[in-house]
Design a protein around this motif. Structure first.
Motif: not given
Lengths: 249, 310
Positions: B238-248
């Motif tokens: 989930r953390a990676a998803l949030d990180g990716a969503a913030a970047a892209l």
């Protein structure tokens, strides 16, 4: 216009030839009424002549009217079943479809009326009119069939479904009962007599009777021709208006 | 000039309900054009106006160079219409139906007979030629209806939902017939609610929605509009998803731990996405490149919230 009308008349004749059941009803119904009146009621009805000779002109008219009224169903089916869209998307006058229906109706009714006349002759109808009188009678009948067919076409354009359009046949079939078709009008109560003597079917029947039985025709002839002509005029004008209204919303 | 069917701002209401709200169409000579839309989108109304069966409340339309309101007769001489309900005479045989249509198209008796025989052969109805249409199956009726539209070669052929209600086999038959026609150079305007049909038959597709064109183009152009190559990134947690969503700029799907990033499908775009996540230290399990289906295009164009002109 003429060529397209001929094409549609051909179509109508094919329809008639294939609707054997409709033709049978148009013959059998008047024949049954004829037999009923001649053999069941006729003995008790005093008209001064052989009852069969009195009633046959009325039966013939009933047959012609009932058959012609069937035009309403054919016209309505064309309007409701989508085939009219195809005809209207062609570079032709849409009204030639209606001419085809009416002409085929007259042809169909010549056949059914002849068959009914044949049965009448078999059971003792003995007309006395000469060839000219017969020619005139045929003319009046054709005029009547044409007029009723045009009115029926109007009704077919007005009705929402073919079933509703079929109701016109019953209206037309009922009219002869309120006329001099089966009994002389002077036996009816005064109010009814007024109606019976002034409705269109009576002068037509009186004219046919006069011509077939070499009796007097008198004013009935003029009235009959006027009525039938007005049916045609009203029917043609009505279909023109209704056809346009129904096809260009 | 090169448009055979041209409509500008067509409007039409029925009893206060607007069915067409400014329809614009331009169909080129010789192309197969599909008007795609759900039930009630106004497809049939549009075709009926173009085929002179219905007057528009507003707007103008020209078919084969003639105004449909001012010169309906000239339009009718140039078109054929196969409506939604097979408009054939049930009491006549297939042969009689075609011969009658040919007569109404001014062929003489002999030519009409020959034309009818040709068409029966071509539409695989020769065996049933002398049976009454009342005994025909739905597919046979439709083929006869189509044949009736072709007794003379029209400039423009309107087909209103030509395969609605047909089984797959009959549908394939109608498709083959339409493809044949297209090859012979007839301009075809067909309406359909089936994407597959539009995709397979049409050179260009217009999506009709809410009484106007929502999008128009070839099938592949329409797919491009909805994003030619969506990158689906699958992330480990989930953390990676949030990180990716913030970047892209993408659509996160928390359940599948996936982020959908619309793009043009190029290698460069994919590399940029991955480089960016790399710099941010967001781990990625794997990725998939997806081309949207026409269904997705259709849904995105006609879904709730999307209305009116493109």
């Amino acid at each position: 216009m003429l060529r397209d009308s001929l094409t549609f008349i051909g179509r109508g004749l094919r329809h008639s030839a294939r609707s054997v059941d409709a033709l049978l009803v148009a013959v059998i119904l008047p024949v049954v009424i004829l037999l009923l009146f001649v053999f069941v009621f006729g003995g008790a009805i005093a008209v001064g002549v052989q009852y069969v000779d009195y009633v046959v002109p009325g039966i013939i008219l009933l047959c012609a009217g009932y058959g012609a009224a069937g035009t309403a169903v054919g016209v309505n089916a064309d309007m409701t079943k989508g085939v009219i869209d195809r005809f209207r998307s062609l570079p032709i006058a849409g009204s030639s479809v209606l001419v085809g229906h009416v002409a085929a109706s007259v042809a169909r009714n010549v056949v059914s009326t002849s068959l009914v006349l044949g049965v009448a002759l078999l059971i003792g109808f003995r007309p006395t009119g000469g060839p000219l009188a017969w020619l005139a009678a045929v003319g009046v009948l054709l005029l009547f069939m044409g007029g009723v067919s045009w009115l029926a076409a109007c009704f077919g354009l007005l009705a929402r479904t073919p079933e509703a359009a079929g109701a016109f046949s019953f209206v037309v079939m009922f009219l002869p009962y309120l006329s001099s078709a089966f009994v002389p009008t002077d036996t009816m109560p005064a109010a009814l007599r007024g109606l019976a003597e002034h409705q269109p079917v009576t002068p037509v029947i009186e004219t046919l009777r006069g011509l077939m039985m070499s009796g007097p025709v008198g004013g009935s002839g003029v009235a009959a021709v006027l009525w039938c002509t007005s049916f045609t005029v009203v029917g043609v004008a009505g279909t023109a208006v209704l056809f346009r209204r129904r096809t260009t919303p | 000039m090169t448009y055979t069917v041209e409509a500008v701002g067509l409007r039409r209401s029925f009893g206060g309900t607007a069915v067409l709200r400014g329809l614009d169409l331009a169909v080129r000579r010789g192309e197969v054009f599909a008007l795609l839309g759900p039930n009630g989108a106004g497809k049939t109304t549009a075709v009926r106006i173009l085929a002179t069966l219905l007057r528009p409340d507003g707007g103008t339309a020209r078919v084969a160079g003639h105004d449909v309101v001012a010169r309906p007769r000239q339009v009718r001489a140039a078109i054929s219409l196969t409506g939604q309900y097979a408009a054939v005479d049930e009491l006549l045989t297939g042969r009689e139906n075609l011969a009658m249509m040919a007569r109404l198209r001014r062929l003489d008796r002999r030519a009409a007979r020959e034309r009818a025989a040709d068409l029966l052969e071509r539409f695989d109805l020769a065996d049933a030629a002398d049976r009454r249409v009342a005994a025909y199956s739905g597919g046979m009726r439709r083929r006869l209806d189509l044949a009736a539209s072709l007794v003379v070669r029209p400039e423009v052929l309107f087909l209103d939902e030509p395969t609605t209600g047909l089984d797959p086999r009959s549908r394939a038959g109608v498709w083959a017939a339409v493809a044949d026609l297209a090859r012979s150079g007839v301009t075809v305007l067909l309406t359909t609610q089936y994407l597959e049909e539009a995709d397979r038959l049409a050179d260009r597709i217009a999506v009709l929605h809410g009484g106007a064109i929502a999008a128009e183009g070839t099938a592949s152009e329409l797919k491009d509009r909805a994003g030619a190559g969506t990158v689906e990134l699958f992330l480990p947690d989930r953390a990676a998803l949030d990180g990716a969503a913030a970047a892209l700029d993408g659509l996160p799907d928390a359940r599948r731990l996936c982020l959908r990033v619309p793009g043009d499908g190029s290698a460069r775009h994919v590399r940029e996405v991955l480089d960016l996540l790399d710099r941010r230290g967001v781990p990625v399990d794997r990725l998939e490149l997806r081309r949207p289906t026409l269904d997705e295009v259709f849904l995105s164009l006609t879904g709730p919230g999307v209305r009116g002109a493109a």
